[in-house]
Scaffold this active site. Structure first.
Site, PDB file in Angstrom:
ATOM      1  N   LYS A  51       0.781  -1.245  -0.135  1.00 38.35           N
ATOM      2  CA  LYS A  51      -0.117   0.213   0.170  1.00 38.35           C
ATOM      3  C   LYS A  51       0.988   1.324  -0.083  1.00 38.35           C
ATOM      4  O   LYS A  51       0.467   2.394  -0.555  1.00 38.35           O
ATOM      5  CB  LYS A  51      -0.894   0.055   1.170  1.00 38.35           C
ATOM      6  CG  LYS A  51      -1.959  -1.207   0.957  1.00 38.35           C
ATOM      7  CD  LYS A  51      -2.852  -1.141   2.096  1.00 38.35           C
ATOM      8  CE  LYS A  51      -4.218  -1.639   1.778  1.00 38.35           C
ATOM      9  NZ  LYS A  51      -5.230  -0.864   2.738  1.00 38.35           N
ATOM     10  N   LYS A  94      -1.735   2.100   9.686  1.00 37.69           N
ATOM     11  CA  LYS A  94      -2.377   1.001   8.500  1.00 37.69           C
ATOM     12  C   LYS A  94      -1.192   0.351   8.257  1.00 37.69           C
ATOM     13  O   LYS A  94       0.043   0.636   8.108  1.00 37.69           O
ATOM     14  CB  LYS A  94      -2.609   1.830   7.377  1.00 37.69           C
ATOM     15  CG  LYS A  94      -3.965   2.892   7.530  1.00 37.69           C
ATOM     16  CD  LYS A  94      -4.567   3.571   6.326  1.00 37.69           C
ATOM     17  CE  LYS A  94      -5.414   2.670   5.459  1.00 37.69           C
ATOM     18  NZ  LYS A  94      -5.878   3.669   4.529  1.00 37.69           N
ATOM     19  N   GLY A 123      -8.807  -6.260   4.105  1.00 39.56           N
ATOM     20  CA  GLY A 123      -9.966  -6.641   5.092  1.00 39.56           C
ATOM     21  C   GLY A 123     -10.037  -5.580   6.560  1.00 39.56           C
ATOM     22  O   GLY A 123     -10.616  -6.286   7.454  1.00 39.56           O
ATOM     23  N   LEU A 156      -9.680  10.608   8.663  1.00 41.95           N
ATOM     24  CA  LEU A 156     -10.627  11.632   8.132  1.00 41.95           C
ATOM     25  C   LEU A 156     -12.135  11.381   9.247  1.00 41.95           C
ATOM     26  O   LEU A 156     -12.271  10.258   9.306  1.00 41.95           O
ATOM     27  CB  LEU A 156     -11.102  11.420   6.710  1.00 41.95           C
ATOM     28  CG  LEU A 156      -9.891  11.642   5.753  1.00 41.95           C
ATOM     29  CD1 LEU A 156     -10.429  11.350   4.375  1.00 41.95           C
ATOM     30  CD2 LEU A 156      -9.211  12.862   5.967  1.00 41.95           C
ATOM     31  N   HIS A 186     -14.794  -1.723   8.891  1.00 43.08           N
ATOM     32  CA  HIS A 186     -14.238  -1.589   7.756  1.00 43.08           C
ATOM     33  C   HIS A 186     -14.419  -2.506   6.520  1.00 43.08           C
ATOM     34  O   HIS A 186     -13.813  -2.823   5.643  1.00 43.08           O
ATOM     35  CB  HIS A 186     -12.506  -1.568   7.857  1.00 43.08           C
ATOM     36  CG  HIS A 186     -12.405  -0.707   8.914  1.00 43.08           C
ATOM     37  ND1 HIS A 186     -12.309   0.793   8.800  1.00 43.08           N
ATOM     38  CD2 HIS A 186     -11.339  -0.952  10.150  1.00 43.08           C
ATOM     39  CE1 HIS A 186     -11.822   1.321   9.844  1.00 43.08           C
ATOM     40  NE2 HIS A 186     -11.180   0.330  10.753  1.00 43.08           N
ATOM     41  N   ARG A 244      -8.694  -6.788  -8.744  1.00 42.62           N
ATOM     42  CA  ARG A 244      -9.508  -7.848  -8.905  1.00 42.62           C
ATOM     43  C   ARG A 244     -10.909  -7.511  -9.200  1.00 42.62           C
ATOM     44  O   ARG A 244     -11.181  -6.478  -9.120  1.00 42.62           O
ATOM     45  CB  ARG A 244      -9.231  -8.924  -7.732  1.00 42.62           C
ATOM     46  CG  ARG A 244      -9.779  -8.149  -6.191  1.00 42.62           C
ATOM     47  CD  ARG A 244      -9.934  -9.120  -5.273  1.00 42.62           C
ATOM     48  NE  ARG A 244     -10.013  -7.913  -3.938  1.00 42.62           N
ATOM     49  CZ  ARG A 244     -10.801  -7.543  -3.352  1.00 42.62           C
ATOM     50  NH1 ARG A 244     -12.093  -7.539  -3.934  1.00 42.62           N
ATOM     51  NH2 ARG A 244     -10.847  -6.692  -2.357  1.00 42.62           N
TER      52      ARG A 244
END
Ligand code: ADP
Length: 449
Positions: free
Chosen positions: A116, A158, A164, A203, A235, A291
């Protein structure tokens, strides 16, 4: 075009792929675990091979068994669906080394977007706005404190290898930072075997709005509009809709164009989803999924395009054959993800299906592998059906959705249908006035509870 496709998945998505193949005159090979010997995807495929015991790591994640099945049965190509091996770059390389076509993007693009931190840098370089945060990985508490002071609280830590919603922790102030950082790192190690984390501004009231992209091997890229997936629990998406109640046609065209142009610049092919948080009229990239998504049918409903068919065509080398101006956006579609779980406690509820009656009628689509007498195994994801409803406008869609949810009979286990009935009748939802935290407040759950 391919003659035979191996479907490396199970449940509703395996059936979904089977349908597209049969409509294209392509034979299908189902692979399955011992727990899925009676599954509908096994019954409806042209051929089936058992690839291992119930545990996913021994069957649906067993790369060698899947490649052997493809070899024995002479398949040309492999469709991974979502989850399992769909975003595993190593698997894609092996598929290609064995002489099969992987129906999806290249290993290189999957690897890039799976990291990421690298993904954020890459898309920023091609003009996509990102959430303000650390420049790269944050290695240690001291650096985390410095970054937090710079971007301002609240912050989100993160996992670089995240997915997930795991390995993600918020800190509202400096006092919460140490614990949040440590939890995020240990969760990332436990879930992904990789403790690398980065930080973003958290946020306060964003919507989750994602753009569906479709790209061929010849440089043609289109966007298929957005999906608003703000209704989430932990999430994880619960309801998705298109178009987003928060966007107008000009905004859609503007950000859709930016996303499609970026995807063209990085040389991506197949379907992909560029995910944004949207707050106060601004878009911030969070990740790109390489995907097919669970929620792809809402896009199919309003564009009338069969995304699995398009993936297969693109993988076979065919050009898209249409451009952005040819893509229609008609009507309004909403999807409810129906899980085998208690609608109040959210605890899984495996069991055997008794009476089964899916809703039907104009504008109603049910993607599910359920049937009366089917035993829902406890080894896999709890999602057992997707109900997708199309109306000529949002109001008609909502009325039809309420009607369809009321018609759906699934006896023998608890499902989230009663939760969906409450959600779609809630005034905030009816008014389109919700953000990513709304659902958890509505059901009385704490954010990270
Ligand atoms: P994953 O890959 O685990 O799904 P994402 O980056 O896609 O992680 O984020 C999943 C969800 O987490 C988002 O839809 C949103 O609800 C929340 N989220 C992610 N980043 C932020 C942020 N910077 N601020 C607030 N919420 C966020």
């Amino acid at each position: 075009m391919f003659e035979k496709i191996l479907i490396a998945n199970r449940g509703e998505i395996a059936l979904r792929i089977n349908r597209a193949c049969h409509e294209m005159g392509i034979r299908t090979l189902a692979v399955h675990s011992t727990a899925d010997a009676d599954a509908m995807h096994v019954r409806l495929a042209d051929e089936a091979i058992c690839i291992g015991p119930a545990a996913a790591r021994d069957s649906y994640l067993n790369q060698q068994a899947i490649l052997s099945a493809a070899t024995i049965s002479n398949a040309d190509a492999i469709h991974p669906g979502y989850g399992f091996l769909s975003e595993n770059a190593e698997f894609v390389s092996k598929v290609e080394e064995h002489g099969f076509v992987f129906i999806g993007p290249s290993a290189q693009h999957i690897r890039l977007m799976g990291d990421k931190i690298a993904a954020k840098k890459a898309v920023q370089d091609v003009g996509i706005p990102v959430v303000p945060g650390s420049a790269g990985a944050v290695s240690g508490l001291d650096e985390a404190r410095a970054v937090a002071a710079e971007i301002g609280y609240p912050v989100l830590i993160k996992a670089s290898a995240g997915g997930g919603g795991r390995g993600m922790k918020a800190a509202n102030n400096a006092g919460e930072l140490d614990a949040a950082y440590q939890t995020a790192v240990s969760e990332a190690v436990a879930s992904f075997g990789n403790g690398e984390v980065y930080m973003e501004r958290y946020l306060a009231r964003p919507r989750h709005i994602e753009f569906q992209i479709l790209a061929d091997h010849h440089g043609n890229v289109v966007h298929l509009g957005e999906r608003d997936c703000s209704l989430q629990r932990r999430h994880q998406k619960v309801i998705e809709e298109s178009p987003s109640p928060a966007l107008n046609a000009t905004e859609r065209a503007r950000i859709g164009h930016i996303a499609a142009a970026a995807v063209r610049k990085i040389g991506y092919h197949s379907v992909g989803t560029v995910e944004f948080l949207y707050e106060n009229g601004e878009f911030f990239f969070i990740e790109m999924n390489t995907r097919l998504q669970v929620e792809h049918p809402v896009t199919e409903a309003i564009t009338r395009l069969d995304l699995v068919r398009e993936m297969i065509r693109v993988a076979s080398g065919a050009p898209l054959g249409y451009s952005q101006d040819d893509i229609p956006f008609n009507g309004h579609a909403i999807e409810c993800r129906i899980n085998a779980e208690n609608p109040d406690t959210f605890l899984p509820s495996p069991g055997t299906i008794g009476d089964y009656h899916p809703p039907g009628g104009l504008g109603v689509r049910v993607d599910s592998a359920l049937y009366s007498g089917y035993k829902v195994p406890s080894h896999y994801d709890s999602m057992i059906a997707k109900l997708i409803v199309l109306g000529s406008n949002r109001n008609e869609c909502l009325m039809r959705l309420k009607r369809a949810l009321g018609e759906y009979v699934i006896d023998g286990l608890e499902t989230s249908i009663p939760l969906h009935q409450k959600l779609v009748a809630a005034p905030d939802f009816v008014n389109g006035d919700y953000d990513i935290h709304w659902l958890e407040k509505f059901v009385g759950l704490k954010e990270d509870g």
